[in-house]
Design an enzyme around this catalytic site. Structure first.
Site, PDB file in Angstrom:
ATOM      1  CE  LYS A 184      57.278   8.260  39.562  1.00  0.00           C
ATOM      2  NZ  LYS A 184      58.536   7.478  39.737  1.00  0.00           N
TER       3      LYS A 184
ATOM      4  NE  ARG B  73      67.241  12.266  38.893  1.00  0.00           N
ATOM      5  CZ  ARG B  73      66.889  12.475  40.068  1.00  0.00           C
ATOM      6  NH1 ARG B  73      66.039  10.798  39.952  1.00  0.00           N
ATOM      7  NH2 ARG B  73      67.113  12.662  41.274  1.00  0.00           N
TER       8      ARG B  73
ATOM      9  CD  GLU C 237      62.073   5.613  34.764  1.00  0.00           C
ATOM     10  OE1 GLU C 237      62.086   6.516  33.798  1.00  0.00           O
ATOM     11  OE2 GLU C 237      61.800   4.769  35.718  1.00  0.00           O
TER      12      GLU C 237
ATOM     13  CG  PHE D 255      59.059  10.334  29.334  1.00  0.00           C
ATOM     14  CD1 PHE D 255      59.572  11.432  29.768  1.00  0.00           C
ATOM     15  CD2 PHE D 255      59.572   9.179  29.898  1.00  0.00           C
ATOM     16  CE1 PHE D 255      60.276  11.628  30.722  1.00  0.00           C
ATOM     17  CE2 PHE D 255      60.558   8.897  30.556  1.00  0.00           C
ATOM     18  CZ  PHE D 255      61.222  10.140  31.365  1.00  0.00           C
TER      19      PHE D 255
HETATM   20  P1  ATP Z   1      61.131   8.555  41.856  1.00  0.00           P
HETATM   21  O1  ATP Z   1      62.136   7.843  43.207  1.00  0.00           O
HETATM   22  O2  ATP Z   1      59.344   8.318  42.041  1.00  0.00           O
HETATM   23  O3  ATP Z   1      61.285   7.504  40.698  1.00  0.00           O
HETATM   24  P2  ATP Z   1      62.657  10.306  40.918  1.00  0.00           P
HETATM   25  O4  ATP Z   1      63.071  11.040  42.126  1.00  0.00           O
HETATM   26  O5  ATP Z   1      63.744   9.213  40.500  1.00  0.00           O
HETATM   27  O6  ATP Z   1      61.048   9.709  41.537  1.00  0.00           O
HETATM   28  P3  ATP Z   1      61.152  12.303  39.926  1.00  0.00           P
HETATM   29  O7  ATP Z   1      61.452  13.966  39.236  1.00  0.00           O
HETATM   30  O8  ATP Z   1      60.764  13.015  41.256  1.00  0.00           O
HETATM   31  O9  ATP Z   1      62.217  11.321  39.819  1.00  0.00           O
HETATM   32  O10 ATP Z   1      60.179  11.207  39.656  1.00  0.00           O
HETATM   33  C1  ATP Z   1      59.655  11.050  37.811  1.00  0.00           C
HETATM   34  C2  ATP Z   1      60.706   9.315  37.860  1.00  0.00           C
HETATM   35  O11 ATP Z   1      60.207   8.836  37.108  1.00  0.00           O
HETATM   36  C3  ATP Z   1      61.272  10.057  36.471  1.00  0.00           C
HETATM   37  O12 ATP Z   1      62.892  10.788  36.751  1.00  0.00           O
HETATM   38  C4  ATP Z   1      61.420   9.065  35.655  1.00  0.00           C
HETATM   39  O13 ATP Z   1      62.914   8.040  36.269  1.00  0.00           O
HETATM   40  C5  ATP Z   1      60.387   8.344  36.186  1.00  0.00           C
HETATM   41  N1  ATP Z   1      59.256   7.813  35.281  1.00  0.00           N
HETATM   42  C6  ATP Z   1      58.731   6.794  34.853  1.00  0.00           C
HETATM   43  N2  ATP Z   1      57.561   7.090  33.734  1.00  0.00           N
HETATM   44  C7  ATP Z   1      57.764   8.237  33.414  1.00  0.00           C
HETATM   45  C8  ATP Z   1      56.771   9.100  32.182  1.00  0.00           C
HETATM   46  N3  ATP Z   1      55.927   8.608  31.777  1.00  0.00           N
HETATM   47  N4  ATP Z   1      57.278  10.782  32.607  1.00  0.00           N
HETATM   48  C9  ATP Z   1      58.333  11.531  33.412  1.00  0.00           C
HETATM   49  N5  ATP Z   1      59.284  10.529  34.097  1.00  0.00           N
HETATM   50  C10 ATP Z   1      58.542   9.057  34.683  1.00  0.00           C
END
Ligand code: ATP
Length: 583
Positions: A271, A292, A322, A363
């Site tokens: 991540k 986003r 990302e 990804f």
């Molecule tokens: P967070 O604040 O924890 O980053 P978020 O609210 O931005 O979460 P979520 O969909 O809940 O978004 O968590 C996944 C996020 O992690 C994605 O939006 C993306 O930006 C990030 N990310 C990083 N690496 C990856 C990956 N390998 N696959 C998917 N998402 C990834």
């Protein structure tokens, strides 16, 4: 259509806080529109642009004040004075137009088409004389507005309609208006209840409309298709160049829990700590980049455009990735906070590109060579990525991935990710489709537990002593049905000097254009800036409108990649509060 009809609907919507009633009012109104009047549906979202467009009205309160002055003959000083006490330029325009009407004969008619056209013009003017042209376009509308119309023209210009309609209510209103008869939908205002013939059938229509919205993020297109029938909704397709809402993740607290949700074996990926970027290439070879929030940031990242041309095969595609910042001298990753300015800044792009380069970690893929891939299983999509991407470290590469069913191996991967400085790992279901806009259990995030929320800044207090002139304490809010609910104040974590991170001075500068009203040292702000705040504990509190307060809140990052709609829900705060358990 006469704009007065729409203004009356806005007023009715403003007068009720009940979501079902709002849906009903909107649905009835939509039923009167024909299949070419999607733009009126768009107006009810409070904008003249669909959510995905980078464009905003971009009209400042100062321009609006001048336009009101021009149309009504009141002085700008008088308007500013009223504004400071009322805090809503829409209401002020309404009152001043009313005053003026008492002395003139009023028989002019304003149409929705004219409002839409003039606002589009006003938003689009560029170059010399822009300010005057904008003022004239708005003043022209005001001069033929009734008082009520003036209220909503001005609020639309300022992009703060205040009628409390969210995406879900828009979607339901489209279903009710286009398929209500077929589904036997009946709403009774008295009990604020609605009845439907077959709930399952109703859900399929809701899903069809939602799907079309997730693919287009444009309610005018969705409405016009729904009006033609389900077949037209189903024909709504992905189009590179237009962004699609991202699929979101749920949380897992342990690897085992993760496997239970996404199945075994599953894909595990690093991540990365950056920001989400959709990379689109359309048939004409044009690359577009969306965050986003679906903001178009192509101009801010010219190097990513080059990488996408150089290292990804194919004439058309839509990639999910990302973008991670790194230090070009020491070749080390940087936390998101340090590169976030690249998303916002629209000048000195070359300099920033050299100082704050990003690496793209791909990804997912949802479109390739004219084909929509969202229904294909993730494993297949990943295999395709492996075929079309040429890995180039520090520029563009595939996300690190293993496929495993073994808990020990998964734990080792998680440890490695943390050792490499990543945020944690993602666990993904190998057979799952891509669900735009949905937070479903097809992918999970696992990271060391952190108590944090994304919140909006809705107010600020000016400091004293060495911080005088700057805002030094910031009022935070979570949300419920689009309403901002205060949950605490934060000052800790913001720096005195900008070399060390976001400073009071910078934050003050960013927030100043959002000031709605000032009373003494307190400024009331239009919620536009999202921040991540950590805390030690959540307490019940009568002081704040959410009913909760964060103990020891600390600012950790600005979230220019987040929409106000993405901030924490009151529900989530409650859940976390209950999770803390009794003390
Ligand atoms: P967070 O604040 O924890 O980053 P978020 O609210 O931005 O979460 P979520 O969909 O809940 O978004 O968590 C996944 C996020 O992690 C994605 O939006 C993306 O930006 C990030 N990310 C990083 N690496 C990856 C990956 N390998 N696959 C998917 N998402 C990834």
């Amino acid at each position: 259509m006469l704009y007065t009809e729409l203004a009356k609907i806005y007023e009715q919507l403003e007068l009720t806080s009940k979501r079902l009633e709002k849906t009903f009012i909107l649905a009835e109104f939509f039923s009167k529109l024909n299949e070419k009047e999607g733009y009126i549906v768009l107006l009810t979202t409070g904008s003249i642009f669909p959510a995905y467009e980078e464009k905003e009205m971009g009209i400042s309160s100062q321009i609006v004040i001048k336009a009101i002055s021009k149309a009504t003959g009141s002085s700008t000083d008088e308007i500013v004075k009223k504004w400071k006490s009322v805090g809503d330029l829409g209401r002020i325009a309404e009152q001043l137009v009313w005053n003026k009407m008492q002395s003139t004969l009023f028989d002019k008619k304003l149409t929705t088409g004219k409002v839409y056209e003039n606002l589009k013009k006003a938003a689009g003017f560029e170059g010399q004389g822009t300010v005057d042209k904008k003022i004239s376009a708005i003043a022209e509308l005001l001069s033929v507005s009734s008082p009520l119309e003036a209220r909503y023209v001005i609020r639309t210009v300022l992009e703060e309609l205040r009628i409390g309609i969210g995406d879900a209510a828009m979607r339901d209103a489209i279903v009710w208006s286009c398929f209500g008869d077929k589904l036997g939908i009946k709403y009774s205002k008295q009990g604020n209840k609605f009845e439907i013939g077959d709930r399952e059938e109703y859900k399929t229509y809701v899903n069809a409309v939602q799907r079309a919205y997730d693919l287009t993020t444009d309610f005018s297109v969705v409405f016009e298709s729904a009006k033609k029938g389900v077949h037209a909704l189903e024909e709504v397709q992905l189009k590179p160049g237009k962004p699609v809402k991202f699929m979101l993740a749920l949380k897992a607290s342990t690897i085992l829990e993760g496997f239970e949700t996404v199945g075994r074996p599953s894909a595990l990926e690093y991540k990365y700590d950056g920001f989400r970027l959709m990379i689109n290439k359309s048939e004409d070879g044009k690359i577009k980049l969306f965050t986003r929030r679906l903001d178009d940031v192509t101009r801010q990242f010219p190097e990513v455009v080059d990488y996408a041309k150089q290292y990804v095969k194919g004439n058309s595609f839509m990639l999910d990735s990302e973008a991670v910042g790194y230090d070009p001298k020491r070749l080390r990753y940087r936390p998101f906070q340090e590169i976030s300015q690249r998303i916002r800044r629209k000048y000195e792009i070359e300099k920033l590109q050299k100082e704050l380069p990003v690496e793209i970690n791909i990804f997912d893929i949802i479109y390739f060579e004219g084909e929509n891939l969202i229904k294909k299983p993730f494993l297949e999509r990943r295999k395709l990525l492996e075929r079309i991407i040429q890995n180039k470290k520090w520029q563009l590469k595939l996300a690190e991935q293993i496929i495993t069913e073994d808990v020990k191996e998964a734990e080792q991967f998680y440890k490695d990710a943390l050792k490499e400085g990543e945020e944690g790992i993602m666990m993904k279901n190998l057979n799952a489709p891509y669900k735009p806009g949905a937070r479903v259990g097809y992918m999970l995030k696992l990271k060391p537990s952190e108590k944090e929320f994304d919140l909006a800044i809705v107010g600020a207090e000016y400091g004293t002593g060495k911080r005088s002139g700057w805002m030094s304490s910031f009022i935070l809010a979570c949300q419920q049905s689009g309403k901002m609910l205060e949950i605490g104040k934060v000052g800790t974590g913001i720096k005195e000097k900008s070399e060390k991170g976001i400073s009071f001075k910078e934050l003050t500068k960013m927030l100043k254009p959002s000031i709605i009203k000032e009373e003494g040292r307190i400024a009331l702000l239009k919620p536009e800036i999202v921040v991540t705040v950590t805390y030690q504990e959540i307490q019940k509190s009568p002081t704040y409108s959410s009913g909760f307060a964060l103990r020891f809140p600390r600012f950790t990052r600005l979230r220019p990649d987040r929409n106000i709609r993405d901030i924490a829900l009151l529900e989530e705060v409650k859940k976390e509060y209950l999770r803390q358990g009794p003390k």
